[in-house]
Design a protein around this motif. Structure first.
Motif, PDB file in Angstrom:
ATOM      1  N   GLN A  33      -2.617  13.289  -7.104  1.00 26.45           N
ATOM      2  CA  GLN A  33      -1.675  13.171  -8.127  1.00 26.45           C
ATOM      3  C   GLN A  33      -2.028  12.426  -9.294  1.00 26.45           C
ATOM      4  OE1 GLN A  33       1.834  11.911  -5.919  1.00 26.45           O
ATOM      5  NE2 GLN A  33       2.188  14.103  -4.983  1.00 26.45           N
ATOM      6  N   VAL A  34      -2.931  11.336  -8.828  1.00 34.58           N
ATOM      7  CA  VAL A  34      -3.442  10.360  -9.930  1.00 34.58           C
ATOM      8  C   VAL A  34      -4.269  11.128 -10.765  1.00 34.58           C
ATOM      9  CG1 VAL A  34      -5.590   9.618  -8.809  1.00 34.58           C
ATOM     10  CG2 VAL A  34      -4.141   8.015 -10.060  1.00 34.58           C
ATOM     11  N   GLU A  35      -4.141  10.718 -12.197  1.00 33.21           N
ATOM     12  CA  GLU A  35      -5.108  11.084 -13.147  1.00 33.21           C
ATOM     13  C   GLU A  35      -6.175   9.990 -13.637  1.00 33.21           C
ATOM     14  OE1 GLU A  35      -5.939  13.837 -14.476  1.00 33.21           O
ATOM     15  OE2 GLU A  35      -4.387  15.200 -14.040  1.00 33.21           O
ATOM     16  N   ALA A  36      -6.964  10.753 -14.267  1.00 36.62           N
ATOM     17  CA  ALA A  36      -8.161   9.834 -14.740  1.00 36.62           C
ATOM     18  C   ALA A  36      -8.847  10.238 -15.996  1.00 36.62           C
ATOM     19  CB  ALA A  36      -9.319   9.730 -13.765  1.00 36.62           C
ATOM     20  N   ALA A  37      -9.520   9.415 -16.734  1.00 34.48           N
ATOM     21  CA  ALA A  37     -10.194   9.942 -17.951  1.00 34.48           C
ATOM     22  C   ALA A  37     -11.419   9.230 -18.124  1.00 34.48           C
ATOM     23  CB  ALA A  37      -9.327   9.764 -19.325  1.00 34.48           C
ATOM     24  N   GLN A  69       3.290   9.924 -14.704  1.00 31.62           N
ATOM     25  CA  GLN A  69       4.576   9.137 -14.910  1.00 31.62           C
ATOM     26  C   GLN A  69       4.144   7.780 -14.262  1.00 31.62           C
ATOM     27  OE1 GLN A  69       7.226  10.192 -16.170  1.00 31.62           O
ATOM     28  NE2 GLN A  69       6.161  12.004 -16.490  1.00 31.62           N
ATOM     29  N   PRO A  70       4.012   6.763 -15.191  1.00 31.62           N
ATOM     30  CA  PRO A  70       3.471   5.431 -14.711  1.00 31.62           C
ATOM     31  C   PRO A  70       4.128   5.061 -13.444  1.00 31.62           C
ATOM     32  CG  PRO A  70       3.775   5.494 -17.262  1.00 31.62           C
ATOM     33  CD  PRO A  70       4.437   6.869 -16.774  1.00 31.62           C
ATOM     34  N   LYS A  71       3.381   4.573 -12.488  1.00 32.09           N
ATOM     35  CA  LYS A  71       3.715   3.898 -11.349  1.00 32.09           C
ATOM     36  C   LYS A  71       2.624   3.069 -10.905  1.00 32.09           C
ATOM     37  CE  LYS A  71       2.903   7.848  -8.006  1.00 32.09           C
ATOM     38  NZ  LYS A  71       3.547   8.683  -6.929  1.00 32.09           N
ATOM     39  N   SER A  72       2.877   2.203  -9.850  1.00 29.65           N
ATOM     40  CA  SER A  72       1.571   1.521  -9.206  1.00 29.65           C
ATOM     41  C   SER A  72       0.783   2.209  -8.640  1.00 29.65           C
ATOM     42  CB  SER A  72       2.237   0.388  -8.229  1.00 29.65           C
ATOM     43  OG  SER A  72       1.235  -0.210  -7.758  1.00 29.65           O
ATOM     44  N   LEU A  73      -0.551   1.925  -8.818  1.00 27.19           N
ATOM     45  CA  LEU A  73      -1.589   2.670  -8.144  1.00 27.19           C
ATOM     46  C   LEU A  73      -1.898   2.028  -6.650  1.00 27.19           C
ATOM     47  CD1 LEU A  73      -4.352   2.400 -10.969  1.00 27.19           C
ATOM     48  CD2 LEU A  73      -3.424   4.424  -9.934  1.00 27.19           C
ATOM     49  N   GLY A  74      -1.276   1.029  -6.310  1.00 29.32           N
ATOM     50  CA  GLY A  74      -1.449   0.473  -5.313  1.00 29.32           C
ATOM     51  C   GLY A  74      -1.649  -1.253  -5.415  1.00 29.32           C
ATOM     52  N   GLN A 104      -5.387   6.529   0.069  1.00 27.71           N
ATOM     53  CA  GLN A 104      -3.870   6.766   0.100  1.00 27.71           C
ATOM     54  C   GLN A 104      -3.436   7.473   1.525  1.00 27.71           C
ATOM     55  OE1 GLN A 104      -2.814   4.794  -2.647  1.00 27.71           O
ATOM     56  NE2 GLN A 104      -5.050   4.844  -2.755  1.00 27.71           N
ATOM     57  N   ALA A 105      -2.226   7.342   1.516  1.00 31.78           N
ATOM     58  CA  ALA A 105      -1.641   8.311   2.629  1.00 31.78           C
ATOM     59  C   ALA A 105      -1.490   9.665   2.345  1.00 31.78           C
ATOM     60  CB  ALA A 105      -0.083   7.749   2.837  1.00 31.78           C
ATOM     61  N   PHE A 106      -1.752  10.485   3.496  1.00 31.45           N
ATOM     62  CA  PHE A 106      -1.616  11.929   3.357  1.00 31.45           C
ATOM     63  C   PHE A 106      -0.223  12.403   3.156  1.00 31.45           C
ATOM     64  CE2 PHE A 106      -1.265  16.150   5.670  1.00 31.45           C
ATOM     65  CZ  PHE A 106      -1.821  16.939   4.600  1.00 31.45           C
ATOM     66  N   ARG A 107       0.020  13.122   2.050  1.00 29.15           N
ATOM     67  CA  ARG A 107       1.335  13.404   1.700  1.00 29.15           C
ATOM     68  C   ARG A 107       1.834  14.570   2.389  1.00 29.15           C
ATOM     69  NH1 ARG A 107      -1.216  11.821  -3.092  1.00 29.15           N
ATOM     70  NH2 ARG A 107      -1.904  13.840  -3.454  1.00 29.15           N
ATOM     71  N   GLY A 108       1.182  15.313   3.030  1.00 35.66           N
ATOM     72  CA  GLY A 108       1.482  16.607   3.826  1.00 35.66           C
ATOM     73  C   GLY A 108       1.074  17.741   3.202  1.00 35.66           C
ATOM     74  N   PRO A 109       1.123  18.973   3.702  1.00 31.23           N
ATOM     75  CA  PRO A 109       0.479  20.222   3.345  1.00 31.23           C
ATOM     76  C   PRO A 109       1.007  20.654   1.881  1.00 31.23           C
ATOM     77  CG  PRO A 109       1.424  20.317   5.584  1.00 31.23           C
ATOM     78  CD  PRO A 109       2.019  19.337   5.054  1.00 31.23           C
ATOM     79  N   GLU A 110       0.331  21.127   1.232  1.00 25.78           N
ATOM     80  CA  GLU A 110       0.702  21.968   0.066  1.00 25.78           C
ATOM     81  C   GLU A 110       1.835  22.641   0.083  1.00 25.78           C
ATOM     82  OE1 GLU A 110      -2.343  22.798  -3.142  1.00 25.78           O
ATOM     83  OE2 GLU A 110      -3.725  21.522  -2.054  1.00 25.78           O
ATOM     84  N   PHE A 127      -7.562  11.180   8.538  1.00 29.63           N
ATOM     85  CA  PHE A 127      -6.501  11.151   7.160  1.00 29.63           C
ATOM     86  C   PHE A 127      -5.114  11.802   7.459  1.00 29.63           C
ATOM     87  CE2 PHE A 127      -5.892  13.083   3.024  1.00 29.63           C
ATOM     88  CZ  PHE A 127      -5.643  12.099   2.454  1.00 29.63           C
ATOM     89  N   VAL A 128      -5.294  12.722   8.131  1.00 33.19           N
ATOM     90  CA  VAL A 128      -3.839  13.439   8.250  1.00 33.19           C
ATOM     91  C   VAL A 128      -3.038  13.064   9.669  1.00 33.19           C
ATOM     92  CG1 VAL A 128      -4.764  15.570   7.011  1.00 33.19           C
ATOM     93  CG2 VAL A 128      -5.017  15.515   9.494  1.00 33.19           C
ATOM     94  N   ARG A 129      -3.353  12.065  10.324  1.00 34.33           N
ATOM     95  CA  ARG A 129      -2.570  11.719  11.754  1.00 34.33           C
ATOM     96  C   ARG A 129      -1.385  11.519  11.417  1.00 34.33           C
ATOM     97  NH1 ARG A 129      -5.272  10.821  16.036  1.00 34.33           N
ATOM     98  NH2 ARG A 129      -7.369  10.274  14.978  1.00 34.33           N
ATOM     99  N   ASN A 130      -0.789  10.888  10.401  1.00 30.65           N
ATOM    100  CA  ASN A 130       0.453  10.800  10.088  1.00 30.65           C
ATOM    101  C   ASN A 130       1.381  12.056  10.019  1.00 30.65           C
ATOM    102  OD1 ASN A 130      -0.904  11.327   7.815  1.00 30.65           O
ATOM    103  ND2 ASN A 130       1.424  10.728   6.666  1.00 30.65           N
ATOM    104  N   ALA A 131       0.661  13.277   9.728  1.00 28.58           N
ATOM    105  CA  ALA A 131       1.469  14.467   9.740  1.00 28.58           C
ATOM    106  C   ALA A 131       1.303  15.136  11.169  1.00 28.58           C
ATOM    107  CB  ALA A 131       0.631  15.412   8.751  1.00 28.58           C
ATOM    108  N   LEU A 132       0.725  14.526  12.042  1.00 28.35           N
ATOM    109  CA  LEU A 132       0.439  15.154  13.388  1.00 28.35           C
ATOM    110  C   LEU A 132       1.184  14.450  14.470  1.00 28.35           C
ATOM    111  CD1 LEU A 132      -3.366  15.474  13.433  1.00 28.35           C
ATOM    112  CD2 LEU A 132      -1.745  17.323  13.222  1.00 28.35           C
TER     113      LEU A 132
END
Length: 787
Positions: A433-437, A693-698, A318-324, A395-400
């Motif tokens: 952000q994704v969950e799993a079980a 919160q259901p949304k597409s995984l991709g 996935q895309a890097f979402r930015g710093p926490e 991985f973080v190039r978009n934030a640079l």
């Protein structure tokens, strides 16, 4: 005139002070009346914890425990007391409970946007840890702070400084389930408190600020840096002379080595806690009850690691979402030469980052020191600074990039996550952000062998194994095909994989034109092939043939609630609602030969005297369990689901090198939920991945690409050493070789398969006589519906 204004202002000010004083006194009185008695502080009645054990006896968790070794202050070595004061409250014996100078300094720093810091004295910590909540925001946050201050003064008024320090030493939580320094000395060093060295005392004294982040077993480097800080403070306060300070810094690590295995079973532990609480109430935490679960410790840890690996592999796609977040770091020295003061300021700011963004197991917190499109320098504190370039920062190039928004841009002070590869090299990542079980059962009696309800229990206690009601997608198709076998459809029945269209007048809503996942239609094919390839058009035609109402009723045999699976054609595509535990129980019916078992996770509960107060009596397949479906049905469906693994959408599972695996992938519309349910005769496992919160995984994410790898990595451990058991056909099934379909719709080559003796194939070769059979009347009726 001037005098009049002075008198007027003085009167107003005096009135305000009077009103404020009255209100303050009233608030003080109200808060004081609500505060608990200080007798609670000195109540050292032994309370035995609720212990959760694996099937083999490994301790998984303890609840309500107070693992303490109570000591008098006079029994605490001087250097231990000095280490505590140096780390937590150097002015303890001088202030009146609140260090106003430190409070003002913290308020100024926080207001001016500097690193957030607290001003909690030892007395305030005693008040906070014993009686108060952790609420920090809104009205509740202010009320908590007011309660804390009032209680702090009450403690200071009624107890001596030595009594307060003794309480702190005996009651503060220090990690490793240890409360108090005496218990911590045994937990970390395996020795009584009086034998703790200066270096060990500094390590223990550094724990209260963040027991998890500074735990030397979990984060040895972070703990060592904290230990060095405490020793430096002891030296600055003249508790240590130069020689002793240097000796303590040079002292080798002396931690215990027999800490036992770490098993991550937090979600299962919470299920146990709730069960026992419902059974016996509040005494659950004080009676010393021991709960033996069905969990296998080795397999449970394998499940945890497999789930985290699968989620992080997904996250890297996935895309890097930015710093926490960001922390304010002191500016780097202009001449490049760091001073002692600048190092300490930087260390303090980084410690602040760790308190706000603690490590999440192997997702380690790191702070950016320098960032540019060509390189990123990150640190975890003194001695752990890394320079990343090239592939390491991809991985973080978009934030640079120059066009990155201010909230997503990497700059000095940005907080990131890193992991380390097999060679110890840092790798940048992000909190998912994704969950799993993942849940695994013994299909023969329903015993839960492994259960992981989410990625990180510390951040999300929602148990996705038992609480997440989601669409199962194609992983639900086997239950529709199982119903079809009872209606005369066979694994060799030929059905057309061709487009379908249902107008609004027929659906009662909108037009519906279902598609196959790959968007392709392959024409006539056998049912066995259609299930292996997960062909939606075939599944819909099968359901239309047998009737949605019949299928809705039939799936109750597997334990599904018919209300959660409406009797529409979308049932064929898994448009109902279920959860991983229900799916695991349902697939167990196939795995055990057709019996319905009930999942359970507690074997027995005993008190300290060995008296059994609860013991599970599971129903066992083949003995006292309900026969849910025809054993022949379970057998044929298992052979079909083995083909899904051997040559279908779950072919990746062949990497395990076993011939006894069966299962089905599942991907819902827009890839919102990804599933894999797989089994052999000894173990059923179900993996799910999705967002709360259901949304597409991709667009390209599927059950086979996201959930199946989790299942495979778990089974590598769980099935290690487990022999393959031959799949034996039950009575009432016949083996026949189908000689084409007679009309050239599919290949005319002979195909061997299994059939109910009363539902032979249309055209077959009897394996005993060699004679070719024809098409039955019933088969002709089925064929007319399916074409």
């Amino acid at each position: 005139m001037f005098k009049r204004w002075v008198v007027y202002l003085a009167s107003v000010l005096g009135g305000l002070l009077l009103v404020g004083g009255v209100l303050g006194t009233l608030v003080w009185a109200l808060i004081s009346a609500r505060l608990p008695s200080l007798d609670v502080l000195t109540d050292y009645q032994p309370k035995l914890p609720l212990r959760v054990l694996s099937e083999e006896g490994t301790v998984l968790a303890e609840f309500g425990e107070e693992r303490r070794s109570i000591v008098k202050l006079a029994e605490v070595p001087v250097h231990v007391r000095q280490a505590i004061l140096a780390a937590e409250d150097a002015n303890f014996y001088e202030h009146s409970g609140v260090d106003w100078l430190a409070a003002l300094r913290a308020a100024y720093t926080n207001t001016m946007g500097g690193p957030r810091s607290g001003a909690g004295t030892i007395t305030m910590q005693v008040a906070r840890n014993f009686f108060l909540t952790r609420e920090r925001s809104g009205v509740a946050g202010y009320l908590r702070k007011a309660n804390e201050v009032v209680l702090t003064f009450k403690i200071e008024r009624d107890l001596t400084k030595d009594q307060i320090l003794e309480l702190y030493i005996n009651q503060i939580y220090l990690g490793q389930r240890a409360y108090g320094f005496a218990a911590a000395a045994k937990a970390y060093y395996g020795k009584p408190l009086e034998k703790v060295t200066v270096a060990e005392a500094a390590m223990l004294a550094g724990l209260p600020k963040a027991p998890s982040s500074f735990n030397p077993f979990v984060n040895p480097k972070r703990a060592a840096l904290r230990q060095q800080y405490v020793l430096r403070r002891m030296h600055e306060l003249d508790y240590l002379n130069d020689a002793n300070y240097k000796a303590a810094l040079a002292a080798p690590p002396t931690l215990k080595t027999d800490t036992g295995p770490t098993v991550h079973s937090e979600y299962l532990n919470e299920m146990v806690r709730q069960f026992v609480f419902d059974l016996v109430g509040e005494t659950a935490y004080t009676r010393g009850l021991s709960v033996t679960t069905t969990i296998k410790a080795r397999d449970q840890e394998a499940a945890y690691q497999a789930l985290r690996r699968g989620v992080l592999d997904y996250e890297r796609r996935q895309a890097f979402r930015g710093p926490e977040g960001y922390v304010e770091l002191p500016a780097p020295p202009k001449d490049g030469k760091e001073t002692k003061e600048s190092k300490e300021a930087l260390a303090e700011a980084i410690e602040t980052a760790f308190s706000q963004f603690p490590d999440a197991d192997d997702l380690l917190t790191a702070v950016v020191l320098e960032a540019s499109p060509k390189r990123v320098i990150i640190t975890r504190g003194e001695g752990e600074t890394y320079t990343l370039e090239g592939e390491a920062i991809r991985f973080v190039r978009n934030a640079l990039a120059e066009n990155a928004s201010s909230g997503e841009r990497l700059r000095r002070g940005a907080v990131l996550r890193m992991t380390q590869d097999e060679k110890g090299a840092p790798r940048l990542t992000q909190l998912p952000q994704v969950e799993a079980a993942l849940v695994a059962l013994d299909p023969n009696d329903g015993a839960v062998r492994s259960l992981v309800g989410g990625f990180d229990f510390g951040k999300n206690q929602y148990n996705h194994v038992t609480q997440a009601s989601r669409q199962p997608g194609s992983s639900f198709k086997p239950f529709i095909y199982s119903a079809a076998l009872e209606k005369g459809i066979t694994s060799t029945t030929v059905i057309n994989d061709a487009p379908l269209f249902f107008p609004a007048a027929q659906t009662g809503g909108e037009d519906w034109e279902p598609k196959n996942y790959d968007g392709k239609f392959e024409g006539p094919m056998r049912v066995r092939t259609a299930l292996a390839k997960s062909k939606n058009m075939v599944s819909i035609r099968v359901l239309r043939s047998i009737g949605p109402s019949y299928a809705q009723d039939y799936i109750t045999k597997f334990g599904f609630d018919p209300k959660q699976h409406p009797a529409y054609l979308t049932l064929a595509l898994g448009a109902g609602q279920t959860n991983p535990m229900q799916m695991a129980a349902a697939y167990s019916v196939f795995a055990n030969g057709g019996y319905r078992v009930k999942p359970y996770f507690i074997k027995k509960i005993v008190d300290p005297k060995g008296t059994v107060i609860f013991e599970e009596s599971p129903v066992v397949a083949g003995k006292d369990a309900e026969q849910a479906i025809d054993p022949r049905n379970a057998f044929i469906m298992t052979t079909m689901l083995r083909d899904v693994v051997r040559a279908g959408t779950a072919a990746k599972a062949m990497a395990l090198g076993r011939g006894d695996l069966a299962g089905k992938t599942g991907t819902t519309n827009d890839s919102v939920d990804a599933w894999f349910a797989g089994f052999n005769q000894s173990l059923v496992g179900v993996a799910w991945v999705g967002f709360d919160q259901p949304k597409s995984l991709g667009e390209r994410e599927t059950g086979g690409g996201v959930a199946l790898p989790i299942w495979i990595n778990y089974m590598k451990t769980a099935l290690k050493g487990v022999p393959e058991i031959p799949l034996k056909p039950p009575g009432g099934v016949v083996s026949a070789t189908v000689s084409g379909d007679g009309e050239g719709l599919v290949d005319t080559g002979a195909v061997s398969d299994w059939f109910y003796s009363e539902f032979p194939p249309r055209r077959f070769v009897d394996p005993l006589t060699g004679n070719e059979g024809g098409r039955s009347k019933q088969d002709e009726e089925v064929r007319q519906q399916l074409f």
